[in-house]
Write a protein that holds these residues in place. Structure first.
Motif, short mmCIF file in Angstrom:
data_model
loop_
_atom_site.label_atom_id
_atom_site.label_comp_id
_atom_site.label_asym_id
_atom_site.label_seq_id
_atom_site.Cartn_x
_atom_site.Cartn_y
_atom_site.Cartn_z
N ALA A 24 1.65 -1.06 -0.02
CA ALA A 24 -0.04 0.00 -0.11
C ALA A 24 0.78 1.14 -0.03
CB ALA A 24 -1.16 0.03 1.07
N VAL A 25 2.17 1.13 0.65
CA VAL A 25 3.00 2.46 0.57
C VAL A 25 3.53 2.34 -0.59
CG1 VAL A 25 5.38 2.86 1.14
CG2 VAL A 25 3.17 2.80 3.25
N GLU A 26 3.35 1.61 -1.35
CA GLU A 26 4.56 1.66 -2.31
C GLU A 26 3.44 2.14 -3.61
OE1 GLU A 26 6.39 -1.73 -4.39
OE2 GLU A 26 5.74 -1.31 -5.81
N LYS A 27 2.45 1.76 -3.51
CA LYS A 27 1.06 2.22 -4.34
C LYS A 27 1.15 3.79 -4.20
CE LYS A 27 -2.51 1.41 -6.66
NZ LYS A 27 -2.66 0.53 -8.30
N ALA A 28 0.98 4.23 -2.99
CA ALA A 28 1.25 5.01 -2.81
C ALA A 28 1.87 6.51 -3.04
CB ALA A 28 0.71 5.68 -0.89
N VAL A 29 2.84 5.53 -2.99
CA VAL A 29 3.64 6.38 -3.98
C VAL A 29 4.36 7.48 -4.85
CG1 VAL A 29 5.38 7.01 -1.25
CG2 VAL A 29 6.26 5.20 -2.81
N THR A 30 4.26 6.09 -5.76
CA THR A 30 3.93 5.89 -6.61
C THR A 30 2.93 6.31 -7.72
OG1 THR A 30 3.44 3.34 -7.02
CG2 THR A 30 5.58 4.23 -7.10
N THR A 31 2.28 7.06 -6.55
CA THR A 31 0.37 6.95 -7.48
C THR A 31 0.52 8.89 -7.73
OG1 THR A 31 -0.38 5.40 -7.07
CG2 THR A 31 -1.93 6.88 -7.81
N PRO A 32 -0.16 9.37 -8.37
CA PRO A 32 0.06 11.03 -7.97
C PRO A 32 -0.92 11.05 -7.19
CG PRO A 32 -0.17 10.59 -10.76
CD PRO A 32 0.51 9.02 -10.59
N ASN A 33 -0.61 12.22 -6.72
CA ASN A 33 -2.33 13.05 -6.03
C ASN A 33 -2.43 11.74 -4.86
OD1 ASN A 33 -2.52 15.22 -6.23
ND2 ASN A 33 -3.51 15.45 -8.40
N THR A 34 -1.74 10.36 -4.07
CA THR A 34 -2.18 9.77 -3.69
C THR A 34 -1.52 9.35 -2.79
OG1 THR A 34 -3.08 8.25 -5.45
CG2 THR A 34 -3.02 7.76 -3.00
N ARG A 35 -1.95 9.44 -1.00
CA ARG A 35 -1.41 8.90 -0.38
C ARG A 35 -1.41 7.47 0.54
NH1 ARG A 35 0.96 13.26 -1.75
NH2 ARG A 35 1.64 14.78 -1.17
N TYR A 36 -0.59 7.38 2.07
CA TYR A 36 -0.82 5.82 2.65
C TYR A 36 -1.60 6.52 3.74
CZ TYR A 36 0.08 2.26 5.27
OH TYR A 36 -0.06 1.24 6.24
N VAL A 37 -2.40 6.04 4.01
CA VAL A 37 -3.00 5.85 5.33
C VAL A 37 -3.24 4.67 6.40
CG1 VAL A 37 -5.12 7.79 4.42
CG2 VAL A 37 -5.41 5.83 4.54
N LEU A 38 -3.48 4.59 7.42
CA LEU A 38 -3.76 3.34 7.99
C LEU A 38 -4.34 3.48 9.02
CD1 LEU A 38 -1.36 1.34 9.21
CD2 LEU A 38 0.06 2.62 10.02
N GLY A 39 -4.97 2.32 9.51
CA GLY A 39 -5.54 2.31 10.67
C GLY A 39 -5.86 2.23 11.73
N SER A 40 -4.22 1.87 12.63
CA SER A 40 -4.01 1.54 13.56
C SER A 40 -2.55 2.37 13.99
CB SER A 40 -3.99 -0.39 14.64
OG SER A 40 -3.98 -0.06 15.83
N VAL A 41 -1.74 1.69 15.20
CA VAL A 41 -0.61 2.08 15.59
C VAL A 41 -0.57 3.63 15.44
CG1 VAL A 41 1.95 1.86 15.18
CG2 VAL A 41 0.05 -0.19 14.34
N LEU A 42 -0.55 4.14 14.66
CA LEU A 42 -0.55 5.67 14.69
C LEU A 42 -0.39 6.33 15.51
CD1 LEU A 42 0.19 6.25 10.98
CD2 LEU A 42 2.17 5.85 12.41
N ASN A 43 0.19 7.91 16.24
CA ASN A 43 -0.22 8.51 16.65
C ASN A 43 -1.59 8.93 16.42
OD1 ASN A 43 1.94 7.78 18.52
ND2 ASN A 43 2.95 9.94 18.05
N GLN A 44 -1.49 10.13 15.21
CA GLN A 44 -2.66 9.90 14.43
C GLN A 44 -4.25 8.99 14.59
OE1 GLN A 44 -3.01 9.47 10.15
NE2 GLN A 44 -0.54 10.12 10.76
N VAL A 45 -4.04 8.46 15.03
CA VAL A 45 -5.74 7.33 15.19
C VAL A 45 -5.72 7.58 16.36
CG1 VAL A 45 -6.04 5.54 14.21
CG2 VAL A 45 -4.03 5.61 12.73
#
Lengths: 455, 455
Positions: free
Chosen positions: B217-238
């Protein structure tokens, strides 16, 4: 957009109904009585009590008492998942660009996934009160069987469910939920009953039908000690219990000073529709208000819009009392559409009589349109609706779009009976573009209608 | 039984939180920063912004701001399914015969079936605000993928979900819900990414893992224009977004003058637990109150109770930043237990740090005991819980039974993260008596722990 009305109107616990409402009490012309299949005379309380719990049989026959107190034990159970929210569909309104105000009464927030639990817990309660040890029933799509399993588990009753074989095989997860609640689930037709054996012999390899499963469940009930049969729709007693839906809706609307203009419900046997509309029809019958009430049925099983108003058998084995109802004939085999809860050949006697008196109207809709409406709704309102419920969504959207044309700000209220978590085969077919519409031909309908009993 | 407290406490719309709470602001010792995997130095905002939306990256790094205003658009969406009820488990208390008062915060009443929607809608909102056209993510059990699909559908964003292959095949219905919400679901490892191709070549026939799907998912995000990766757990933002759970719980308890004694949550990556406990931990950190907080994890994936507190990779492909966390090692392969949402090798840095500081405790439980607790709960409380959530139920029941022994009337609060409608294979195994417990041996754990990166 005026948002004085919250997205979700929840009544307080003390605002919940303390009585069920029996619309028959306000009807001048009452629904026709059930007939004993042997004598073709009105079924007596004693005859009905052989099949049903005594107090439920009394409720079934009572055309006069307007309010039945809801026993404390049932009200306690209701509090676990009720009051259900009346939701203002702000997002759907915005999506449609309609001046109409759309509300839906959402009955899906419980593990049975539908309104069926409202009557299941009542029927289990009266069975327990009577000292019975168990009940039997049939289930098609599985919502009723799940609800009854939950109710029986709560009151520690044995629960025997005859599940239409095709559903038993296609919906193993539904079956698993029932098992988790301790129910004994048997695919129907089975070899456990005489009627099941007979049907299996006559139609080898049959995948069953609701009418056949009813016959099996009734036979099992009357041949097992301390056991009665219970049913999740069609009957007067069921509509009585389901009136809790309409009563809550009525209170929630009153609380915010909203007068409904259009009230819409999907209609299979009539349990949800009847429960939702009863208190509003009561107002109409008493001359207090007027509503435009629409029953929505699948074009594949159009009992109100294309059936006959006549006495008919409720089950294939013809062991149940006969009911006067809008019917397609008990030998009608509905197509394999995905709204399993709406595939019954007949319609509640109460709903039928209200329809015959012109107090409510009916409309039939096709399956692909229904799933399209479901998708639209799911994407903006965040709830994946059951295919059954989506029939009401479809017509609510149609009505809201009419308001867009005319500029009217009508208040449209519909019943969202449940969620579609166990209906994803239907959604898959829709997503894959493989969904088909089935509409019986006049010849097909004539065939089953010609076999109506002569009463 | 004293029933002054309703079965379900619903806040009013105007009582819903207007801000998220960031517990890091009140922590004296902050969680360790994410490290750039190339430099092993703390990841900067610019580095993180290449993968995540800018505002989310800012939230990720902000250890000081205690309250973040919830944007109006997100609050509107929250109103469709929130406030979630805080339920008084009267029936469970009665069943257990305990003097304890049990409450659960139920996050399952939305179509994603879990709390995951709380962060999904926030992440989709910031992506839209930044002018992105799409996001990518991974999903294991499917809750997060479903939630993100719903959120993206609402904001009209493209949604690419890499679903662990074994789940993709075993849970076709989860996939179908995501498709109904317009998401593009790909089984992982796929042939669509370089990392996927590499893993497929190295391990032919592999059924995938969460760590591998993250890399894709991360690779797909960084290789696709105007796209970012999001994550549903673990991170502080979540955990920040999920604080809405704890804030509502706190308000609901306050409204009825109830002081929690024990607070229990299941813990996989920490999104639910962290969200539930944050405001309460805040009170502890500010010296205002004390709580007994228990994180519950599966014995088969015991990161807190048997892991190491160290920097580790978050994904198999080692493309994500490194996090300091309690971990079993990124090469640890959890057993095929049925709580798919708790099968992550590591734990949120915030939760890890709170645990390390002794502010919370942890307990691991075995799968069969968990399903037994789930069954008990389902039968009396009427909700079929997710296996993940049932970890918390198990410990809540244990604590309530302790109160029965000591006679204490403790207030026990636990998080019921979701429903089990898509987990019926697990229930079937339990019903059939085929459920197994898996506990990794010390040798197995040592193997993956020995491969931790040297930081």
């Amino acid at each position: 957009m005026d948002k004085k009305i919250p997205y979700k109107i929840y009544l307080e616990e003390n605002e919940m109904p303390k009585c069920w409402y029996n619309v028959r009490a306000d009807m001048k012309v009452k629904p026709a009585p059930l007939l004993n299949p042997a004598t073709l005379k009105p079924a007596t309380i004693d005859e009905l009590s052989a099949v049903f719990c005594r107090e439920l049989a009394e409720q079934e026959l009572d055309n006069d008492t307007a309010y039945f107190e809801i026993p404390e034990e049932i009200r306690s159970f209701y509090k676990m998942y009720r009051p259900s929210p009346l939701v203002r569909a702000y997002c759907l309104e915005e999506k449609l660009g309609t001046p109409a105000h759309i509300y839906y009464k959402f009955e899906g927030n419980n593990t049975s996934g539908s309104h069926k639990l409202n009557s299941a817990i009542a029927q289990a309660y009266y069975a327990k009160k009577q000292g019975l040890t168990g009940v039997t029933t049939e289930t098609g799509a599985g919502q009723w069987g799940t609800a009854l399993s939950m109710a029986c588990s709560y009151f520690d009753l044995k629960c025997d469910v005859f599940m239409v074989k095709v559903s038993y095989e296609q919906k193993p997860f539904r079956r698993e939920v029932m098992r988790t609640y301790g129910a004994n689930v048997t695919p129907s037709p089975s070899m456990e009953t005489e009627v099941g054996k007979k049907i299996n012999a006559e139609f080898p390899g049959t995948t069953g039908s609701l009418g056949c499963a009813i016959s099996e469940a009734v036979e099992k009930a009357v041949t097992t000690p301390n056991t009665r049969y219970v049913l999740g729709s069609v009957l007067n007693q069921v509509l009585l219990h389901q009136s809790v839906i309409g009563l809550e809706t009525q209170s929630a609307l009153k609380k915010y000073g909203v007068k409904a203009d259009v009230i819409i419900g999907c209609a299979g046997g009539g349990s949800n529709l009847g429960g939702l509309i009863s208190p509003f029809v009561g107002e109409m019958l008493r001359g207090e208000a007027n509503y435009d009430i629409i029953a929505v049925e699948p074009a594949s099983c159009p009992s109100l819009t294309r059936g006959k108003y006549a006495y008919d058998f409720c089950d294939t084995g013809k062991v149940c009392p006969l009911a006067k109802m809008y019917t397609l004939g008990s030998s009608f085999i509905p197509s394999a559409n995905h709204a399993g809860g709406l595939r019954y050949h007949g319609m509640s006697s109460i709903v039928s009589e209200l329809y015959d008196q012109g107090l409510i109207s009916a409309r039939s809709v096709e399956q692909t349109d229904v799933f399209k409406a479901a998708e639209t709704f799911a994407r903006v309102e965040g709830i994946l609706p059951a295919p059954e419920s989506s029939h009401a969504i479809k017509v609510a959207i149609d009505e809201a779009l009419k308001c867009k044309e005319t500029g009217e700000s009508k208040n449209i209220v519909f019943g969202l009976t449940g969620t579609g978590y166990f209906d994803l085969v239907g959604y898959k077919n829709y997503n894959d573009g493989n969904l088909k519409d089935y509409i019986p031909t006049d010849e097909e309908l004539a065939k089953s209608l010609n076999q109506l009993p002569k009463v």
